[in-house]
Every structure is written in C-alpha cells, then in structure tokens.
Design an enzyme around this catalytic site. Structure first.
Site, PDB file in Angstrom:
ATOM      1  N   GLU A  47       0.791  -1.247   0.000  1.00 38.87           N
ATOM      2  CA  GLU A  47       0.000   0.000   0.000  1.00 38.87           C
ATOM      3  C   GLU A  47       0.819   1.291   0.000  1.00 38.87           C
ATOM      4  O   GLU A  47       0.372   2.303   0.564  1.00 38.87           O
ATOM      5  CB  GLU A  47      -0.990   0.011   1.184  1.00 38.87           C
ATOM      6  CG  GLU A  47      -1.890  -1.208   1.259  1.00 38.87           C
ATOM      7  CD  GLU A  47      -2.846  -1.223   2.445  1.00 38.87           C
ATOM      8  OE1 GLU A  47      -3.152  -0.152   2.995  1.00 38.87           O
ATOM      9  OE2 GLU A  47      -3.289  -2.329   2.843  1.00 38.87           O
ATOM     10  N   ARG A 101      -1.009   9.987  15.816  1.00 34.12           N
ATOM     11  CA  ARG A 101      -1.530   9.570  14.515  1.00 34.12           C
ATOM     12  C   ARG A 101      -2.836  10.276  14.162  1.00 34.12           C
ATOM     13  O   ARG A 101      -3.751  10.331  14.981  1.00 34.12           O
ATOM     14  CB  ARG A 101      -1.765   8.057  14.483  1.00 34.12           C
ATOM     15  CG  ARG A 101      -0.504   7.273  14.627  1.00 34.12           C
ATOM     16  CD  ARG A 101       0.321   7.383  13.373  1.00 34.12           C
ATOM     17  NE  ARG A 101       1.668   6.867  13.573  1.00 34.12           N
ATOM     18  CZ  ARG A 101       2.597   6.845  12.629  1.00 34.12           C
ATOM     19  NH1 ARG A 101       2.357   7.346  11.433  1.00 34.12           N
ATOM     20  NH2 ARG A 101       3.782   6.362  12.883  1.00 34.12           N
ATOM     21  N   CYS A 102      -2.887  10.784  12.944  1.00 34.89           N
ATOM     22  CA  CYS A 102      -4.052  11.562  12.533  1.00 34.89           C
ATOM     23  C   CYS A 102      -4.563  11.087  11.182  1.00 34.89           C
ATOM     24  O   CYS A 102      -3.842  10.421  10.447  1.00 34.89           O
ATOM     25  CB  CYS A 102      -3.662  13.027  12.370  1.00 34.89           C
ATOM     26  SG  CYS A 102      -2.950  13.732  13.835  1.00 34.89           S
ATOM     27  N   TRP A 132     -15.310   6.484   8.283  1.00 37.91           N
ATOM     28  CA  TRP A 132     -14.158   7.362   8.479  1.00 37.91           C
ATOM     29  C   TRP A 132     -14.191   8.599   7.589  1.00 37.91           C
ATOM     30  O   TRP A 132     -13.191   9.255   7.359  1.00 37.91           O
ATOM     31  CB  TRP A 132     -12.861   6.566   8.299  1.00 37.91           C
ATOM     32  CG  TRP A 132     -12.682   5.538   9.382  1.00 37.91           C
ATOM     33  CD1 TRP A 132     -13.412   5.418  10.526  1.00 37.91           C
ATOM     34  CD2 TRP A 132     -11.714   4.475   9.423  1.00 37.91           C
ATOM     35  NE1 TRP A 132     -12.967   4.356  11.283  1.00 37.91           N
ATOM     36  CE2 TRP A 132     -11.925   3.759  10.626  1.00 37.91           C
ATOM     37  CE3 TRP A 132     -10.696   4.057   8.570  1.00 37.91           C
ATOM     38  CZ2 TRP A 132     -11.156   2.653  10.990  1.00 37.91           C
ATOM     39  CZ3 TRP A 132      -9.926   2.961   8.933  1.00 37.91           C
ATOM     40  CH2 TRP A 132     -10.148   2.274  10.125  1.00 37.91           C
ATOM     41  N   GLU A 183      -7.641  -8.164  15.269  1.00 42.31           N
ATOM     42  CA  GLU A 183      -6.656  -7.768  16.279  1.00 42.31           C
ATOM     43  C   GLU A 183      -6.782  -8.711  17.469  1.00 42.31           C
ATOM     44  O   GLU A 183      -7.888  -9.091  17.852  1.00 42.31           O
ATOM     45  CB  GLU A 183      -6.952  -6.341  16.720  1.00 42.31           C
ATOM     46  CG  GLU A 183      -6.019  -5.846  17.793  1.00 42.31           C
ATOM     47  CD  GLU A 183      -6.346  -4.412  18.188  1.00 42.31           C
ATOM     48  OE1 GLU A 183      -6.534  -3.574  17.298  1.00 42.31           O
ATOM     49  OE2 GLU A 183      -6.417  -4.161  19.394  1.00 42.31           O
ATOM     50  N   HIS A 230       0.862  -1.713  17.058  1.00 44.13           N
ATOM     51  CA  HIS A 230       0.758  -0.335  17.550  1.00 44.13           C
ATOM     52  C   HIS A 230       1.969   0.044  18.384  1.00 44.13           C
ATOM     53  O   HIS A 230       2.164   1.203  18.724  1.00 44.13           O
ATOM     54  CB  HIS A 230      -0.517  -0.153  18.372  1.00 44.13           C
ATOM     55  CG  HIS A 230      -1.744  -0.160  17.521  1.00 44.13           C
ATOM     56  ND1 HIS A 230      -2.681  -1.158  17.576  1.00 44.13           N
ATOM     57  CD2 HIS A 230      -2.155   0.695  16.568  1.00 44.13           C
ATOM     58  CE1 HIS A 230      -3.638  -0.899  16.692  1.00 44.13           C
ATOM     59  NE2 HIS A 230      -3.336   0.215  16.076  1.00 44.13           N
TER      60      HIS A 230
HETATM   61  C1  LIG Z   1      -5.936   1.527  10.602  1.00 39.73           C
HETATM   62  N1  LIG Z   1      -6.425   2.709  11.204  1.00 39.73           N
HETATM   63  C2  LIG Z   1      -6.954   3.743  10.455  1.00 39.73           C
HETATM   64  C3  LIG Z   1      -8.031   4.457  10.978  1.00 39.73           C
HETATM   65  N2  LIG Z   1      -8.572   5.472  10.289  1.00 39.73           N
HETATM   66  C4  LIG Z   1      -8.083   5.801   9.084  1.00 39.73           C
HETATM   67  N3  LIG Z   1      -8.640   6.810   8.384  1.00 39.73           N
HETATM   68  N4  LIG Z   1      -7.031   5.161   8.543  1.00 39.73           N
HETATM   69  C5  LIG Z   1      -6.440   4.126   9.194  1.00 39.73           C
HETATM   70  O1  LIG Z   1      -5.486   3.556   8.662  1.00 39.73           O
HETATM   71  N5  LIG Z   1      -8.537   4.130  12.172  1.00 39.73           N
HETATM   72  C6  LIG Z   1      -8.106   2.964  12.919  1.00 39.73           C
HETATM   73  C7  LIG Z   1      -6.714   2.584  12.633  1.00 39.73           C
HETATM   74  C8  LIG Z   1      -5.707   3.348  13.445  1.00 39.73           C
HETATM   75  N6  LIG Z   1      -5.666   4.757  13.070  1.00 39.73           N
HETATM   76  C9  LIG Z   1      -4.661   5.286  12.348  1.00 39.73           C
HETATM   77  C10 LIG Z   1      -4.820   6.579  11.944  1.00 39.73           C
HETATM   78  C11 LIG Z   1      -3.792   7.221  11.249  1.00 39.73           C
HETATM   79  C12 LIG Z   1      -2.643   6.529  10.960  1.00 39.73           C
HETATM   80  C13 LIG Z   1      -1.506   7.203  10.284  1.00 39.73           C
HETATM   81  O2  LIG Z   1      -0.466   6.626  10.094  1.00 39.73           O
HETATM   82  N7  LIG Z   1      -1.634   8.489   9.926  1.00 39.73           N
HETATM   83  C14 LIG Z   1      -0.536   9.225   9.373  1.00 39.73           C
HETATM   84  C15 LIG Z   1      -0.992  10.157   8.271  1.00 39.73           C
HETATM   85  C16 LIG Z   1      -1.348   9.405   7.035  1.00 39.73           C
HETATM   86  C17 LIG Z   1      -1.385  10.330   5.851  1.00 39.73           C
HETATM   87  O3  LIG Z   1      -2.402  10.880   5.516  1.00 39.73           O
HETATM   88  N8  LIG Z   1      -0.266  10.552   5.229  1.00 39.73           N
HETATM   89  C18 LIG Z   1      -0.145  11.426   4.088  1.00 39.73           C
HETATM   90  C19 LIG Z   1       0.427  12.773   4.476  1.00 39.73           C
HETATM   91  C20 LIG Z   1       1.641  12.611   5.279  1.00 39.73           C
HETATM   92  C21 LIG Z   1       2.289  13.886   5.779  1.00 39.73           C
HETATM   93  O4  LIG Z   1       2.254  14.144   6.967  1.00 39.73           O
HETATM   94  N9  LIG Z   1       2.929  14.627   4.904  1.00 39.73           N
HETATM   95  C22 LIG Z   1       3.846  15.651   5.333  1.00 39.73           C
HETATM   96  C23 LIG Z   1       4.754  15.954   4.171  1.00 39.73           C
HETATM   97  C24 LIG Z   1       5.450  14.714   3.694  1.00 39.73           C
HETATM   98  C25 LIG Z   1       6.680  14.367   4.460  1.00 39.73           C
HETATM   99  O5  LIG Z   1       7.737  14.959   4.171  1.00 39.73           O
HETATM  100  O6  LIG Z   1       6.617  13.480   5.345  1.00 39.73           O
HETATM  101  C26 LIG Z   1       3.095  16.887   5.760  1.00 39.73           C
HETATM  102  O7  LIG Z   1       1.922  17.066   5.369  1.00 39.73           O
HETATM  103  O8  LIG Z   1       3.662  17.676   6.516  1.00 39.73           O
HETATM  104  C27 LIG Z   1       0.745  10.750   3.047  1.00 39.73           C
HETATM  105  O9  LIG Z   1       1.293   9.691   3.335  1.00 39.73           O
HETATM  106  O10 LIG Z   1       0.829  11.281   1.937  1.00 39.73           O
HETATM  107  C28 LIG Z   1       0.099  10.044  10.492  1.00 39.73           C
HETATM  108  O11 LIG Z   1       1.304  10.310  10.323  1.00 39.73           O
HETATM  109  O12 LIG Z   1      -0.572  10.464  11.434  1.00 39.73           O
HETATM  110  C29 LIG Z   1      -2.477   5.232  11.353  1.00 39.73           C
HETATM  111  C30 LIG Z   1      -3.506   4.584  12.044  1.00 39.73           C
HETATM  112  N1  LIG Z   2      -5.061  -2.882   4.837  1.00 38.01           N
HETATM  113  C1  LIG Z   2      -4.957  -1.887   5.872  1.00 38.01           C
HETATM  114  C2  LIG Z   2      -5.881  -2.221   7.003  1.00 38.01           C
HETATM  115  C3  LIG Z   2      -5.734  -1.365   8.195  1.00 38.01           C
HETATM  116  S1  LIG Z   2      -7.083  -1.479   9.272  1.00 38.01           S
HETATM  117  C4  LIG Z   2      -3.527  -1.821   6.374  1.00 38.01           C
HETATM  118  O1  LIG Z   2      -2.858  -2.821   6.284  1.00 38.01           O
HETATM  119  O2  LIG Z   2      -3.094  -0.762   6.822  1.00 38.01           O
END
Ligand SMILES: CN1c2c(nc(N)[nH]c2=O)NC[C@@H]1CNc1ccc(C(=O)N[C@@H](CCC(=O)N[C@@H](CCC(=O)N[C@@H](CCC(=O)O)C(=O)O)C(=O)O)C(=O)O)cc1
Ligand SMILES: N[C@@H](CCS)C(=O)O
Ligand SMILES: [Zn+2]
Length: 754
Positions: A474, A505-506, A551, A655, A684
């Site tokens: 992914e 994480r967001c 979500w 999980e 996690h």
């Molecule tokens: C599996 N889970 C998820 C949930 N909800 C979701 N919507 N998605 C999920 O996968 N809920 C239950 C569980 C646990 N929850 C989470 C939630 C969030 C994350 C996670 O890893 N979030 C990342 C952000 C992901 C993302 O959008 N990445 C973007 C942007 C990244 C970024 O920050 N870019 C930088 C610039 C780039 C750089 O130089 O790094 C910026 O904007 O400043 C991307 O990849 O493009 C997090 O970091 O919080 C996991 C589980």
């Molecule tokens: N296929 C996703 C599920 C997260 S709930 C992952 O591997 O991140």
C-alpha cells in the site's frame, strides 16, 4: 457575552482538538520519541498549544473555555495516571506515561481501543483489587493555573469516575466476578480530593464527562451513578466547584432521571444524536438544573441549522432552569478551521463548519437565544435523516464449503498460512514523494517509479522472510480511506483537516457530499504490478464500504443505507476488475464495522443488517475460487461475531495480540466456521515480539480453533512501523509458525488434504 455570576456561561464547547492546527503536537511527540528532543521540549510544545487554544477560544467569544482537554497522548490514560492506576510493570520505566501508552523494549503497552463509536482510540486502564488510588498528578490544577496566568478563567474537564471505571479492564489475576466498578468508592475519594483542590484554586465549575451513560446500563451501574454523584455533589459548595455532568454520543435514557435526582448543578444533553430526549422525557426533573444543550453537532462538519437549534433551545428554556448553548460532544473529532481550506469548492465550503466555525455557531446561538422572545415553544423540534429505502438483497455466493474447496485446489497454501494485513512501513521517502507530486516538483511518471520501487521492496522482503500470501504494501496510499475517496466521485479532500486518531496519529477524513461513483479502476494497476514480481499469491487490497463511510464526514441529506449502497457498488466494481486481472485473493477491510455499531442494543440489529448487506453487495461478485478476506482491528470482535460471520468472507483477520488473545475467550469464537487470523504481533507498539511470545500466542489460538482454520498474521497493517521493526517481527512470526508446523505434522497433513 454577558457574564452570569456563578452561573454557567451562556455558550460553551465540551472540548477542542489538541493535535495543533498544523499537527504541532504530532511533531513534538515524534521528535521526543525519536530522541531528537527532551521531555521539557515536549512540555513546552504542549504549553504553547494550550495557550493558543485558550486565546483562540476567548477570541471566538467563549468566556470560560474548557481546560484539561489537552493531552500528550490520551485523556483516559491521563486519568489513570492522575489516579495512580499504574500497573507495577510500568513503574520502573524511564517515562512511565509513555511506557503505558506505547510499551518499552521489555513491557507491552496497555491495550488501546475505540472511544465509543468514533475513530479516536483510548488507552484501556487496568484496575484491580490491588490498585492503590491516589491523586498522583495535578494536571487539571496546573492547567487552571496556567490559563489564569494568561488572564483566562477556565472550566476543567475531567473524565467522570463512572466512565473511567466502565472503560477500564480488570487486571490479570483479579478474582472472578471482580469488575473495576467495584473500586468506585476508592476512586471517589480521589475525585473528592481533586474537587476540593480545584475549589481552593477558585474554580467555579468542573465538567465531568460521562459518555458511558448513553449506552445501555444495568441497574447496578445506574446505582453506581447515583452513589458517585450523591457523594461528589454532596460535598459542600465551599469544598467543591459546581458540577456539570456531561453526556454525549447519544441519549441518556434511564441515566437521565438518576442524574437529575443527584445534587449536581448542570447536566449536558447531546441534542444532535439524542434529540429525541426532548420529546420522550419529562424534563420537569431538570427544573432546578442548568441544561447544557448540545445543539451544535460535534461529530460532523456541516453547518448547524440555526433555526432548528434555536427552536430546541427555546423549547428547553420553557422547561428547565438555565439553558447553555453547547456542542453535542468535544470538538476533538473535527478539524480546526475551515478558513485553512482555500481549495475547497465554494459551493461546498458554504455548507461546512469545522471546530472554530462551530464555536462561532454556539456563540451566535447564545446571542439569538438571549434576544429571542420568551414565548413558549410547546412542540419539540424534529430533526431526522430521511428514512432508508428498502435495500435490494445482495446476490449470494456459493456456500462456503464449495468455495473453500475451489480455493484450496487453486491456491495450494500450507497450513497456518502466514500473511500480513496490507500496509508496509510508510517511509519518509514515499510520503515526501507524494508531497513532491502534489507540489508539482516531480512528475506522475517519477512518482509511479518510486511507488513501484517500494512495492518491489515489500514483495522481496516477504519472499525472503518466507511469508505465504504476500501484499503489495500500500505505498501509493496516504490513508486507506482517503486514498479511495480521492479516486471516487462524490468526495472532497481537505488540505489541513487533520483529526487525531490515537497518540500522534491523525487522519484527514474525506467529506462525502455528493453521489458516489467510481469513474475508473483504482488499484488494479498496482495489483498487477505486484503480482508480476512473484509466483506467490499477492492479495488485492480494498477498503470496505462501511469503513469508507465510517471514516468520512457523510452527507446528511440522504439515507445512510443509500450512501452505503453507492459506496458498496463502487467497491464491487473494483473487486470485479481485480478478479478479471487474475487476482485470486482479495481483502476488503472493514475495521470500522464494530465502531459504527450503535451504542444502544435496540438499534444494533438494524445497523448490522445494512452494514453486512453493504459488505456482501461489494464482495458477492467474487467467483468461488476467489478467496475474499476481511480484516477488522479491534479486540472486542466477539461482540459482533455474528455480523462478522454474516459478512461471509472466506478469511477474517482480527486484532488479538495487543489484548493477549483475550478475544478468543468468548465461547462463540470456537464456533466461527471460516478462516480466522487472530493477530500475533501488536503493530501499535515499536516493540518486536519474540519467537517465544508469538509461539505462545499461536498455541493459545490453536487451543480454541482447529488448525486448518487458522491464519498467522499481525494485528493490523504495518504502516506505522519501521522496516527494521517489521523485518525483525515478521522473521519471528515466520520462525514461530515454522516451529509449530514442525511440531505438529498432523496439522500439515490435515490442511493439505483440505
Ligand atoms: C488503521 N487505522 C486507520 C483508521 N482510520 C483511518 N482513516 N485510517 C487508518 O489507517 N482508524 C483505525 C486505525 C488506526 N488509526 C490510524 C490513523 C492514522 C494513521 C496514520 O499513520 N496516519 C498518518 C498520516 C497518514 C497520511 O495521511 N499521510 C499522508 C500525508 C503525510 C504527511 O504528513 N505529509 C507531510 C509531508 C510529507 C513528508 O515529508 O513526510 C506533511 O503534510 O507535513 C501521506 O502519506 O501522503 C500520520 O502520520 O498520522 C495510522 C492509524
Ligand atoms: N489494509 C490496511 C488495514 C488497516 S485497518 C492496512 O494494512 O493498513
Ligand atoms: Zn487494521
């Protein structure tokens, strides 16, 4: 706004986001965890965020904004830490607080689970007969003092004692029949001490959050509510601030008369999700109380219908003591500020309100209410989604046994097949590449090359480690929901609309505002490429309709079931295209199936029936020999086992490691008839589980489930981990599995015959 002496402010909010408008807390936390800054640096970052929040809320018109809504990781963890509910195994850690949240090299973290029906996760406290409660941390007092130095009086927000105990789990070794609620009196001692200390600080009002009261509660639990608030409210007003007990995420139901009978001064009602309370309850019991009316929805991003809200407020004003205008819950679940979103279509923008705009609505409603004539509004206003249409029944697949035989012949997998959940580490490089693509600094072709290189890295690693069913990792996805939303019609994406999911994480929940459709295949090209690299099966990877809806911020002008069906049809088209492209295993993730489960049992069956219907609608296009997997990441899967069963997926991964395979304790688990992969690696935490630990978990699983049903996998995707951690952990998973396969040759034979 005019101040009312000793009265609750006329406008308030129950809480506010804390990650920072530009995710400042995320960066400060990750920098501290990576050893690039100190605990003092982290504290300073927290202080700056709190100051900015209080100043902003004051500027927007709130007279006494809430405090103690900030947390370095999670407010439930803060409460456990404050009460000294710290299990002995964490006490020697360098940083006890983060050891509980994230674990250390030696100790696993406390479990983490969903905060009611939201996508926010809290840390599950551990409480046993041995827990010695004391006021070990004065964070609520410190924040009051900190705000006062800025010239701002605040209302501290505490997690209420009942919700704290109901969300806690009994520590291992607790006697049979023990539940954390049995420790109520001891916890109340500490709350009483804290309230007295807050009163001595000159605090007028304290907010005690009791969202657990909007779920079905037993008579014993309701009796505990009475005990708690008679005790705390029974303190003299010299020894305590005025008490505001807030409820949210639904209607108080049977807890309402109980609370109304307690000596608390204010009660908060969720009039977004619990608006029926106005029609159903005799509000006479609230006559002497302040009602904090949650008329501005805190769970969506749509502008409030001010006229409808004003009607509800005026109706209430005729029935109860004072009425305060509020949000329906904390604003933790929505982004900070719509003004930061300059790219949104103006026609859509006009319909939206983020946290700051919601504060504006609360203030405006309070002004309108004060100005509104006192004329009595007799009928409670009604605000409902349009009714759901009858969903067409999903087309059926063949019975599972028929499919299982076709799949076994086609896939020829070993027993206890080892797989992962989908994502591999999202490296800084791939995120930077995505940012560079968005900024026009690299071409789409260059980005594609970089993603392909990441896919190849993940595939080669899995082959080298000896996994049986591979994934592409992914890397092309920013997020498992946002990515699909970006490729579907009917969604808008924000630039800065980050919402905290857990710790640092967001996510940026997409806004589902129009009719959903799939203009073109989304994942087929990546899936084809990944499969071209290896002879082992590579799973196609999709997010299911329930999770995409859960979500996202979803339009409210269409029945939810109709929205689900549109999303399901888009995913169904993708399943069909993957299958045509030769992908023989397709995983359709539904981690949010449990999360959307209504909190009241009476509403659950209807939800499960259309959620399951949407999933089956999306997947029933699969042929017998196409193996459909699903994945759900929460430890209380047993609660929705019937629904998981009804999804009719061939294999379900859940999980389990983070809660030590407790999920298998439910007797119903043993009757689960299809492939099941209870996680054996808690992703996690940065900790790498040892071969011995994994072996023990697999052995536990094999005691409950027949080996031919069992899959070996992590709890969830690996996107938040580093390659170093993942490589070590997966190597241990493969070694542990090989050890068990070697020890139990009969398992091998049985499965090969299957
Ligand atoms: C599996 N889970 C998820 C949930 N909800 C979701 N919507 N998605 C999920 O996968 N809920 C239950 C569980 C646990 N929850 C989470 C939630 C969030 C994350 C996670 O890893 N979030 C990342 C952000 C992901 C993302 O959008 N990445 C973007 C942007 C990244 C970024 O920050 N870019 C930088 C610039 C780039 C750089 O130089 O790094 C910026 O904007 O400043 C991307 O990849 O493009 C997090 O970091 O919080 C996991 C589980
Ligand atoms: N296929 C996703 C599920 C997260 S709930 C992952 O591997 O991140
Ligand atoms: Zn997951």
């Amino acid at each position: 706004m005019t101040a009312r002496p000793n009265a609750f402010p006329a406008a308030t909010i129950l809480g506010y986001p804390r990650i920072g408008p530009r995710r400042e807390l995320k960066r400060a936390l990750e920098s501290y965890w990576n050893g690039r800054s100190t605990r003092d640096d982290l504290s300073a970052a927290g202080r700056r965020l709190r100051e900015a929040t209080w100043r902003r809320l004051t500027e927007l018109g709130l007279t006494a904004p809430p405090s103690n809504t900030f947390s370095l990781y999670d407010h439930v963890l803060d409460t456990a830490f404050m009460l000294d509910a710290v299990p002995a195994r964490y006490r020697t850690a360098d940083d006890v607080y983060f050891a509980m949240a994230r674990g250390t090299a030696d100790v696993a973290p406390l479990p983490m689970t969903k905060w009611f029906d939201t996508n926010y996760h809290y840390i599950v406290p551990e409480v046993g007969p041995e827990t010695v409660f004391r006021l070990a941390d004065d964070k609520p007092l410190r924040e009051v003092a900190e705000a006062r130095e800025l010239g701002i009086s605040t209302r501290p927000v505490l997690l209420g004692p009942i919700t704290f105990l109901l969300l806690s789990q009994a520590s291992a070794g607790s006697p049979d029949g023990f539940t954390p609620l049995h420790r109520l009196n001891d916890v109340l001692d500490v709350y009483a001490e804290l309230l007295t200390a807050l009163a001595a600080e000159g605090v007028d009002w304290v907010q005690l959050d009791e969202p657990a009261l909007v779920a079905d509660r037993s008579d014993e639990e309701l009796a505990a509510v009475r005990v708690a608030y008679e005790r705390l409210g029974g303190l003299s007003l010299a020894d305590r601030p005025r008490l505001f007990v807030s409820s949210y995420f639904g209607e108080l139901g049977a807890a309402l008369p109980v609370l109304a009978g307690c000596p608390v001064e204010a009660i908060g009602l969720d009039l977004d999700r619990g608006h029926d309370v106005l029609a159903r309850h005799d509000l006479g019991s609230l006559a002497g109380k302040t009602v904090v009316a949650g008329v501005v929805p805190g769970r969506n991003v749509w502008r409030t219908h001010l006229n409808g809200a004003l009607e509800a407020l005026r109706f209430l004003r005729g029935k109860v003591g004072d009425v305060t205008v509020s949000t329906s819950c904390s604003l933790l679940h929505v982004p900070y500020d719509l003004d930061a979103e300059t790219d949104l279509d103006p026609a859509l923008r006009e319909r939206l309100a983020f946290a700051d705009q919601k504060v504006g609505e609360v203030v405006e409603l309070a002004r309108l209410l004060a100005a509104a004539p006192d004329a009595v509004v007799t009928a409670p206003p009604v605000r409902r989604r349009p009714p759901a249409p009858e969903a067409a029944p999903p087309a059926e697949r063949s019975p599972h046994a028929v499919r299982a035989a076709a799949q076994a012949a086609h896939l020829r997998l070993p027993p206890l097949p080892v797989t992962t959940i989908g994502s591999f580490p999202q490296t800084g490089d791939i995120r930077a590449a995505r940012a560079a693509l968005a900024a026009g600094e690299i071409t789409a072709d260059r980005y594609e090359e970089l993603v392909k290189a990441e896919i190849e890295r993940a595939v080669r690693l899995q082959e080298r480690l000896g996994l049986d069913v591979l994934v592409h990792g992914e890397p092309e996805r920013n997020d498992m929901v946002q990515y699909f939303a970006e490729h579907l019609d009917g969604f808008a994406i924000t630039r800065h609309g980050w919402v905290q999911s857990y710790g640092s994480r967001c996510t940026r929940p997409p806004i589902l505002h129009g009719d959903v459709a799939r203009p073109a295949p989304i994942t087929v090209g990546w899936a084809r490429y990944a499969q071209s690299l290896t002879d082992r099966p590579v799973k196609g990877m999709l997010t299911g309709p329930v999770t995409i809806v859960a979500w996202s911020f979803v339009r409210e002008d269409r029945p939810l079931a109709a929205v689900f069906d549109q999303v399901a049809d888009a995913i169904r088209a993708e399943v069909a295209d993957l299958q045509t492209a030769g992908v023989s295993i397709i995983q359709v993730d539904e981690p949010a199936l449990r999360e959307l489960l209504p909190l009241r049992r009476a509403d659950q069956a209807a939800y499960l029936s259309w959620a399951v219907g949407a999933y089956r609608r999306a997947t029933s296009v699969a042929a017998d020999r196409t193996q459909i997997h699903t994945h759900l990441c929460y430890s209380d899967a047993a609660e929705v086992l019937t629904a998981i069963d009804a999804l009719d997926a061939d294999v379900t991964t859940i999980e389990s490691a983070r809660s030590n395979a407790r999920v298998l304790d439910d007797p119903a688990m043993a009757g689960f008839g299809r492939g099941l992969g209870p996680g054996v690696y808690d992703i996690h935490s940065p900790r790498v589980p040892s071969v011995a630990e994994i072996t023990e978990l697999v052995e536990t699983i094999l005691k409950v489930l027949p080996a031919e049903q069992v899959w070996i996998n992590p709890d969830c995707g690996l996107k938040t981990r580093t390659y170093e951690q993942v490589e070590a952990a997966l190597a241990n998973v493969v070694t542990a599995t090989a050890g068990i396969r070697g020890r139990e040759p009969q398992v091998l034979l049985r499965s090969c015959d299957n």
